[in-house]
Design a protein around this motif. Structure first.
Motif, short mmCIF file in Angstrom:
data_model
loop_
_atom_site.label_atom_id
_atom_site.label_comp_id
_atom_site.label_asym_id
_atom_site.label_seq_id
_atom_site.Cartn_x
_atom_site.Cartn_y
_atom_site.Cartn_z
N ARG A 39 0.84 -1.20 0.00
CA ARG A 39 0.00 0.00 0.00
C ARG A 39 0.87 1.24 0.00
N GLN A 40 0.24 2.39 -0.03
CA GLN A 40 0.95 3.66 0.08
C GLN A 40 1.96 3.90 -1.03
N PHE A 41 1.54 3.53 -2.26
CA PHE A 41 2.27 3.93 -3.46
C PHE A 41 3.72 3.45 -3.38
N ILE A 42 4.71 4.34 -3.62
CA ILE A 42 6.09 3.86 -3.63
C ILE A 42 6.73 3.85 -2.24
N PHE A 43 5.93 4.05 -1.18
CA PHE A 43 6.50 4.04 0.17
C PHE A 43 7.07 2.65 0.50
N ARG A 44 6.33 1.63 0.17
CA ARG A 44 6.77 0.26 0.46
C ARG A 44 6.66 -0.56 -0.81
N THR A 45 7.77 -0.88 -1.42
CA THR A 45 7.76 -1.64 -2.67
C THR A 45 8.59 -2.90 -2.50
N ARG A 46 8.41 -3.83 -3.43
CA ARG A 46 9.16 -5.10 -3.29
C ARG A 46 10.54 -5.01 -3.91
N GLU A 47 10.71 -4.09 -4.84
CA GLU A 47 12.04 -3.80 -5.38
C GLU A 47 12.28 -2.32 -5.10
N TYR A 68 40.59 -5.51 13.22
CA TYR A 68 41.43 -4.38 12.77
C TYR A 68 42.50 -4.15 13.82
N THR A 69 43.69 -3.86 13.36
CA THR A 69 44.76 -3.53 14.32
C THR A 69 45.11 -2.07 14.18
N ASP A 70 44.97 -1.35 15.26
CA ASP A 70 45.27 0.08 15.24
C ASP A 70 46.77 0.27 14.99
N PRO A 71 47.15 0.99 13.90
CA PRO A 71 48.57 1.10 13.58
C PRO A 71 49.36 1.88 14.63
N LYS A 72 48.69 2.73 15.39
CA LYS A 72 49.42 3.53 16.39
C LYS A 72 49.57 2.77 17.70
N THR A 73 48.48 2.18 18.18
CA THR A 73 48.53 1.56 19.51
C THR A 73 48.75 0.04 19.45
N GLY A 74 48.55 -0.54 18.29
CA GLY A 74 48.69 -2.00 18.17
C GLY A 74 47.46 -2.74 18.69
N GLU A 75 46.48 -2.00 19.17
CA GLU A 75 45.27 -2.62 19.71
C GLU A 75 44.48 -3.32 18.59
N LYS A 76 44.00 -4.53 18.90
CA LYS A 76 43.26 -5.29 17.90
C LYS A 76 41.79 -5.42 18.33
N TYR A 77 40.89 -5.14 17.43
CA TYR A 77 39.47 -5.25 17.79
C TYR A 77 38.61 -5.43 16.53
N ILE A 78 37.39 -5.89 16.78
CA ILE A 78 36.40 -5.94 15.68
C ILE A 78 35.73 -4.56 15.67
N PRO A 79 35.81 -3.84 14.54
CA PRO A 79 35.23 -2.50 14.52
C PRO A 79 33.72 -2.48 14.80
N HIS A 80 33.30 -1.39 15.36
CA HIS A 80 31.87 -1.17 15.60
C HIS A 80 31.29 -0.35 14.45
N VAL A 81 30.00 -0.50 14.24
CA VAL A 81 29.39 0.10 13.06
C VAL A 81 28.26 1.05 13.42
N THR A 82 28.31 2.24 12.81
CA THR A 82 27.14 3.11 12.78
C THR A 82 26.61 3.08 11.36
N GLU A 83 25.33 2.81 11.24
CA GLU A 83 24.74 2.69 9.90
C GLU A 83 23.75 3.82 9.65
N THR A 84 23.82 4.40 8.45
CA THR A 84 22.74 5.28 8.03
C THR A 84 22.13 4.65 6.78
N SER A 85 20.81 4.50 6.77
CA SER A 85 20.19 3.74 5.69
C SER A 85 18.87 4.38 5.28
N THR A 86 18.79 4.74 4.00
CA THR A 86 17.55 5.36 3.53
C THR A 86 17.22 4.86 2.12
N GLY A 87 15.96 5.05 1.72
CA GLY A 87 15.53 4.57 0.42
C GLY A 87 15.35 5.72 -0.57
#
Ligand code: ATP
Length: 459
Positions: free
Chosen positions: A209-217, A310-329
């Motif tokens: 419904r609602q025109f192109i607000f919610r489409t399958r593609e 990821y290994t921080d080149p300055k501190t040598g610290e190793k970690y899995i990066p955290h993610v901020t996502e922005t997502s729009t249609g």
């Protein structure tokens, strides 16, 4: 002021070549739409602005264009195969399929697609008297069934048995996560950095419904910003501000935008907000800004067996990066632009003009060029010359059809900021009349200054 309704928006979108129903001559294909000549220009302008804002303006954000088809294990890792589902119910009277959470929400009952079947079934029975099928008005519904939204294909399956389906991607960001290491290893980036992508996504949406607000593609514009674990909430707040400013700077009215904070978060999320726009059918999401922690890269490390830390080149610290996502249609942005721009105005002679007051730099056509009279070859020739000059820099349209008033009306309805008329004075003094879409004021401009005048007017 006249009300902007979806009927008006849909009517104009079709009549003026913005949006057509898919496969219309075959009766229409549900929840899929095609962009017409002005729709594609508008969509391209929206994508260009987003790309400029996200990639061009940030030295530490790079672009990507990953394929729609991917290894199906990616959707196992992401949780989409098991968890990407909506609660489906059917009206027992007319067999219309509905999303139970949406039916509840529309009746004022707080619900969420992520709730379990049991919880939703209970909400449905507790609130039975409030609920009404939008098609037939009755209130008897089937039990809830969770329905997976991923669209399957038989790519590479030559037995056609669908046992090992390859999915059409349900979101573009998985292509970003699985290329995280490629980008890191091939481009000189260091955390914090982001990867941005615009591309098609597919979802087997239940309600169309609602025109192109919610489409399958549909097309998504997504950016994943990778940070160290300890600074990610600060980053998150700054992205929230940047994304809201993006819409405000585009000219969307402040009162038509608002934040929606997610109260019930998925287990890995740290914070999630949506930007909502006031569509004629109410405030609805246009963009999600989500702090996803290290869930995505951790999952893909596990499922692929490749270490995505990821290994921080300055501190040598190793970690899995955290993610901020922005997502729009793209489609939701385009629908927002149509709703925001649609204006009905009374003009001098009591007539009403419909004018699409798009942000000028997004307008599908930037300038229209008219010879005053069609049957005067010297005017037509001069107008063509000006058109050929301007089209090198702007999307332009040449129109010699009907009286000038009618030509103005047509350009108003597609939101063209400038209409340029070539008349007999032009032949004498090399000036033209430029008429402004919003003020309808007319100015004489020297032809040599025309490009500059339009460029400045689009800012
Ligand atoms: P909704 O709650 O409306 O279904 P969502 O929360 O599932 O949306 P996300 O998965 O966060 O949406 O997708 C991010 C963005 O992609 C949305 O803000 C929207 O702009 C766009 N989008 C998602 N699904 C669709 C769709 N079916 N049709 C058009 N655009 C969509």
């Amino acid at each position: 002021m006249a009300e902007t309704t979806m009927t008006k928006i849909q009517g104009l979108a079709k009549q003026r070549g913005f949006i057509y129903q898919s496969s219309e001559i075959y009766g229409g294909f549900a929840a899929v739409y095609d962009y017409g000549p002005y729709g594609v220009e508008l969509a391209n302008s929206i994508k260009r602005e987003w790309w400029k804002e996200m990639v061009q303006f940030h030295e530490n954000i790079v672009g990507l264009d990953s394929a729609i088809f991917m290894d199906p294990r990616i959707w196992l890792a992401s949780g989409h195969v098991s968890g990407f589902s909506d609660p489906l119910i059917e009206c027992k009277n007319c067999n219309t399929r509905l999303r139970a959470d949406q039916l509840l929400e529309e009746s004022g009952v707080e619900a969420d697609e992520k709730m379990s079947e049991e919880v939703i079934n209970k909400l449905l029975s507790d609130n039975k008297t409030k609920l009404k099928c939008p098609s037939c008005g009755k209130n008897t519904f089937s039990e809830v069934k969770k329905f997976n939204l991923l669209v399957k294909s038989n790519l590479g399956d030559f037995n056609d048995n669908w046992e090992n389906p390859v999915y059409l991607r349900g979101e573009t960001c998985q292509g970003i996560y699985v290329n995280f290491k490629n980008v890191l290893d091939s481009i000189r980036v260091q955390i914090p950095f982001g990867i941005a992508q615009i591309g098609k996504a597919f979802r087997n949406e239940i309600t169309a419904r609602q025109f192109i607000f919610r489409t399958r593609e549909f097309e998504q514009m997504e950016m994943q910003y990778f940070t160290a674990p300890d600074i990610d909430m600060k980053t998150f707040e700054s992205w929230r501000k940047k994304r809201m400013d993006f819409y405000l700077n585009l000219g969307i009215k402040k009162e038509n935008l608002r934040w929606h904070k997610h109260e019930k978060l998925v287990f890995y999320a740290k914070e999630a907000y949506d930007i909502e726009y006031k569509f004629p059918f109410g405030f609805k999401e246009i963009e999600g800004i989500h702090a996803r922690g290290d869930y995505d890269l951790t999952q893909h490390s596990k499922f692929s067996g490749i270490d995505l830390s990821y290994t921080d080149p300055k501190t040598g610290e190793k970690y899995i990066p955290h993610v901020t996502e922005t997502s729009t249609g793209v489609g939701r942005n385009l629908l927002m632009m149509l709703c925001e721009a649609y204006t009905e105005e009374k003009i001098n002679n009591g007539e009403t003009r419909v004018v699409m007051k798009f942000p000028r730099n997004l307008s599908p056509v930037k300038a229209a060029v008219f010879p005053l009279l069609k049957n005067k070859p010297e005017l037509v020739k001069k107008a063509k010359k000006i058109f050929d000059l301007l089209k090198k820099s702007f999307v332009c349209e040449f129109d010699d059809n009907g009286n000038i008033g009618k030509r103005y009306r047509r350009q108003d309805e597609i939101g063209t900021p400038f209409c340029i008329t070539i008349d007999f004075d032009t032949l004498e003094d090399n000036t033209v009349t430029v008429r402004d879409r919003d003020t309808m004021k007319q100015e004489r401009i020297v032809i040599d200054n025309l490009s500059d005048y339009i460029s400045k007017g689009l800012l």
